[in-house]
Motif scaffolding. Structure first.
Motif, mmCIF file in Angstrom:
data_model
loop_
_atom_site.group_PDB
_atom_site.id
_atom_site.type_symbol
_atom_site.label_atom_id
_atom_site.label_comp_id
_atom_site.label_asym_id
_atom_site.label_seq_id
_atom_site.Cartn_x
_atom_site.Cartn_y
_atom_site.Cartn_z
ATOM 1 N N GLU A 12 6.242 -17.166 -13.371
ATOM 2 C CA GLU A 12 6.797 -15.836 -13.138
ATOM 3 C C GLU A 12 5.754 -14.909 -12.500
ATOM 4 O OE1 GLU A 12 8.046 -12.182 -15.944
ATOM 5 O OE2 GLU A 12 9.132 -14.045 -16.336
ATOM 6 N N ALA A 13 4.529 -15.007 -12.961
ATOM 7 C CA ALA A 13 3.457 -14.188 -12.386
ATOM 8 C C ALA A 13 3.202 -14.564 -10.931
ATOM 9 C CB ALA A 13 2.181 -14.346 -13.206
ATOM 10 N N ASP A 25 4.650 -2.410 -2.205
ATOM 11 C CA ASP A 25 4.883 -0.990 -2.438
ATOM 12 C C ASP A 25 4.366 -0.690 -3.842
ATOM 13 O OD1 ASP A 25 6.884 -1.784 -4.283
ATOM 14 O OD2 ASP A 25 8.492 -1.451 -2.849
ATOM 15 N N GLU A 26 4.534 0.536 -4.279
ATOM 16 C CA GLU A 26 3.980 0.923 -5.583
ATOM 17 C C GLU A 26 4.574 0.101 -6.724
ATOM 18 O OE1 GLU A 26 4.193 4.833 -8.268
ATOM 19 O OE2 GLU A 26 3.257 5.155 -6.296
ATOM 20 N N THR A 27 5.862 -0.181 -6.648
ATOM 21 C CA THR A 27 6.519 -0.929 -7.720
ATOM 22 C C THR A 27 6.064 -2.379 -7.756
ATOM 23 O OG1 THR A 27 8.437 0.519 -7.603
ATOM 24 C CG2 THR A 27 8.748 -1.614 -8.679
ATOM 25 N N THR A 28 6.104 -3.065 -6.625
ATOM 26 C CA THR A 28 5.707 -4.474 -6.625
ATOM 27 C C THR A 28 4.218 -4.626 -6.924
ATOM 28 O OG1 THR A 28 5.344 -4.517 -4.224
ATOM 29 C CG2 THR A 28 7.529 -5.175 -5.030
ATOM 30 N N PRO A 33 0.635 -7.150 -11.575
ATOM 31 C CA PRO A 33 -0.350 -7.262 -12.662
ATOM 32 C C PRO A 33 0.280 -7.275 -14.060
ATOM 33 C CG PRO A 33 -0.585 -5.149 -11.554
ATOM 34 C CD PRO A 33 0.396 -5.956 -10.774
ATOM 35 N N VAL A 34 1.430 -6.643 -14.219
ATOM 36 C CA VAL A 34 2.109 -6.706 -15.518
ATOM 37 C C VAL A 34 2.533 -8.149 -15.790
ATOM 38 C CG1 VAL A 34 4.206 -6.023 -16.768
ATOM 39 C CG2 VAL A 34 2.841 -4.299 -15.590
ATOM 40 N N ILE A 100 5.894 2.636 -17.547
ATOM 41 C CA ILE A 100 4.673 3.060 -16.863
ATOM 42 C C ILE A 100 3.920 1.822 -16.367
ATOM 43 C CG2 ILE A 100 2.450 4.225 -17.138
ATOM 44 C CD1 ILE A 100 3.786 5.932 -19.332
ATOM 45 N N LEU A 101 3.786 1.759 -15.053
ATOM 46 C CA LEU A 101 3.049 0.654 -14.444
ATOM 47 C C LEU A 101 1.551 0.938 -14.542
ATOM 48 C CD1 LEU A 101 5.251 0.086 -11.299
ATOM 49 C CD2 LEU A 101 4.989 -1.475 -13.221
#
Length: 105
Positions: A12-13, A25-28, A33-34, A100-101
């Protein structure tokens, strides 16, 4: 069982990293890292479980210096302590519970 979970989280990572590379982008960039943190946490649990099981199955004679099997536990444990999993769990929980990322991606 935890080894299978660790493998699944690792896959998955890897997918999350690939997605971030293709569409950054900011989300991906935050989700990759999550996902890696999740894999690190589960792998930490797996290495402790698997190496402990090795000695349970092999018995006390497996601790004999001539076999040097304790290196597997020691090496695994060093990796778990080098980049502490508890911080990974905190970042993952902050994402799951609060949306929160991580800021340090």
């Amino acid at each position: 069982m935890s080894l299978n979970a660790a493998e699944a989280f690792l896959k998955e990572a890897a997918v999350a990293i690939d997605i971030a590379r293709e569409n950054l982008d900011e989300t991906t960039a935050g989700q990759a890292p999550v996902s890696v943190d999740s894999a690190k946490y589960v792998a930490t649990e797996a290495v402790i479980e698997v190496t402990s099981a090795l000695f349970e199955l092999a018995g006390t004679s497996s601790m004999d210096e001539r076999y040097n099997l304790d290196r597997h536990w020691r090496n695994g444990r060093i990796h778990t302590l080098y980049d502490p999993a508890r911080w990974k769990l905190h970042r993952v929980g902050n994402w799951i519970l609060n949306g929160i990322l991580p800021e340090d991606f």
